[in-house]
Design a protein around this motif. Structure first.
Motif, PDB file in Angstrom:
ATOM      1  N   UNK A 174       0.854  -1.192   0.000  1.00  0.00           N
ATOM      2  CA  UNK A 174       0.000   0.000   0.000  1.00  0.00           C
ATOM      3  C   UNK A 174       0.885   1.236   0.000  1.00  0.00           C
ATOM      4  N   UNK A 175       0.414   2.316  -0.606  1.00  0.00           N
ATOM      5  CA  UNK A 175       1.270   3.507  -0.711  1.00  0.00           C
ATOM      6  C   UNK A 175       0.463   4.790  -0.690  1.00  0.00           C
ATOM      7  N   UNK A 176       1.079   5.821  -0.117  1.00  0.00           N
ATOM      8  CA  UNK A 176       0.573   7.185  -0.242  1.00  0.00           C
ATOM      9  C   UNK A 176       1.161   7.770  -1.521  1.00  0.00           C
ATOM     10  N   UNK A 177       0.299   8.248  -2.399  1.00  0.00           N
ATOM     11  CA  UNK A 177       0.711   8.826  -3.675  1.00  0.00           C
ATOM     12  C   UNK A 177       0.463  10.323  -3.614  1.00  0.00           C
ATOM     13  N   UNK A 178       1.503  11.118  -3.765  1.00  0.00           N
ATOM     14  CA  UNK A 178       1.390  12.573  -3.688  1.00  0.00           C
ATOM     15  C   UNK A 178       1.658  13.186  -5.053  1.00  0.00           C
ATOM     16  N   UNK A 179       0.784  14.071  -5.484  1.00  0.00           N
ATOM     17  CA  UNK A 179       0.933  14.726  -6.779  1.00  0.00           C
ATOM     18  C   UNK A 179       1.994  15.813  -6.710  1.00  0.00           C
ATOM     19  N   UNK A 180       2.945  15.775  -7.633  1.00  0.00           N
ATOM     20  CA  UNK A 180       3.941  16.832  -7.811  1.00  0.00           C
ATOM     21  C   UNK A 180       3.477  17.699  -8.974  1.00  0.00           C
ATOM     22  N   UNK A 181       3.338  19.006  -8.735  1.00  0.00           N
ATOM     23  CA  UNK A 181       2.804  19.893  -9.769  1.00  0.00           C
ATOM     24  C   UNK A 181       3.708  21.106  -9.968  1.00  0.00           C
TER      25      UNK A 181
END
Length: 350
Positions: A182-189
């Motif tokens: 399982x993973x936390x996915x963080x958007x890089x913008x």
């Protein structure tokens, strides 16, 4: 890799520390590793080079991994990347000079093979991963963040949850390490809100902590200049390294725009919004944090932007939040803010 390149890579590995001191001079030795920001010799601690083979034989001398991006390779790659050599022959010639080996006779009719780029994942692949993830409410990501002291998760739409995110084990992982967690996915913008990459934090469902793997944090896509953003930038903004660090400050200043650069090296290189006039830098209390603050301050001053450092009482502001609680963190941060910003942004715990 062809035989001459393999032989030279092995020779370089037997002089691993000397190679690092020459080509990764912005780093430093810590135990059996050389730590630096990235393969292009940026100050920081994201990339680590093994200086000697591990006692159990799993890790070879000269192998390196960048924990921020997932890049990995050998010391010939380091010479190529730090020197900007995109042709294998040029990197080999530089390595031979370092090793005091004779250079081969030039051959005009043999084309020079190009070095393959170390894979980092494309922005398109990052966007697909983010799209395949789901909101964090009721997931292990929410449990992980709450365990880190982040109780109010409103406005965290840049964070998502993936139940089975692929993990490529490295040489530092134990045999049989799982290939999906399982993973936390963080958007890089970027500054316009376009997604350029993602950051993955693999989690252990049994403990709600980071997964027990060698590199539980990796990024993919285009990170340079960008980051994980909280809010829309204006005249005042805060910047720091970690998602949890900036989330901790966000818990007491929910209206202040913020960005997590994801590593000290990438924090030093964030791009400034055109509207920015004052930048608070939430530094980590370590040499890499100091280096990032210095580099960022120099760039910001040259752009006419005022820089105000924010220093934690412990290692970083997430550690402060967990050890001190909201009220004491709020008081400690207030002392470091400009008075107008303290009155405008700080929301003392109820």
């Amino acid at each position: 890799m062809d035989k001459p390149a393999t032989d030279i890579a092995h020779r370089l590995a037997s002089h691993a520390e000397a190679v690092c001191r020459r080509y990764l001079s912005q780093g430093r030795r810590e135990g059996r590793y050389w730590l630096v920001g990235d393969a292009r010799n940026t100050p920081g601690r994201s990339l680590y080079v093994r200086l000697a083979a591990s006692p159990d034989g799993r890790g070879a001398a000269g192998k390196w991994t960048d924990a921020a991006t997932g890049e990995h390779g050998d010391l010939l790659d380091i010479i190529a990347l730090s020197g900007g050599h995109d042709q294998l022959r040029d990197a080999l010639d530089e390595a031979r000079r370092f090793l005091s080996m004779p250079l081969p006779e030039p051959s005009a009719d043999v084309p020079r093979p190009r070095l393959g780029k170390v894979p980092t994942g494309t922005p398109e692949a990052a966007r697909r991963l983010f799209a395949a993830s789901k909101p964090i409410t009721g997931t292990i990501v929410e449990a992980y963040l709450r365990k880190r002291g982040l109780a109010d998760l409103r406005g965290h739409d840049m964070l998502r949850f993936h139940p089975h995110c692929y993990y490529r084990p490295s040489e530092d992982d134990a045999a049989g390490t799982r290939a999906a967690w399982p993973a936390m996915i963080a958007a890089v913008t970027d500054g316009d809100g376009t997604m350029t990459g993602v950051h993955r934090t693999w989690l252990d469902p049994a403990t709600f902590e980071k997964a027990p793997i060698a590199t539980p944090r990796r990024a993919m896509g285009n990170l340079l200049g960008h980051g994980v953003r909280f809010g829309v930038a204006g005249e005042v903004m805060a910047a720091g390294e970690g998602i949890e660090t900036m989330g901790s400050l966000r818990s007491i200043m929910p209206a202040m725009p913020m960005i997590a650069g994801l590593s000290s090296a990438h924090l030093a290189g964030i791009l400034f919004p055109a509207t920015l006039r004052r930048l608070y830098v939430a530094r980590d209390d370590d040499p890499a944090g100091n280096a990032a603050l210095g580099a960022l301050t120099g760039r910001a001053m040259a752009a006419g932007i005022e820089v105000v450092p924010l220093s934690p009482l412990f290692g970083d502001f997430n550690e402060d939040l967990q050890l001190l609680g909201d009220a004491r963190l709020c008081a400690a941060v207030r002392e470091q803010l400009m008075s107008d910003d303290g009155n405008r942004y700080l929301v003392p715990p109820g």
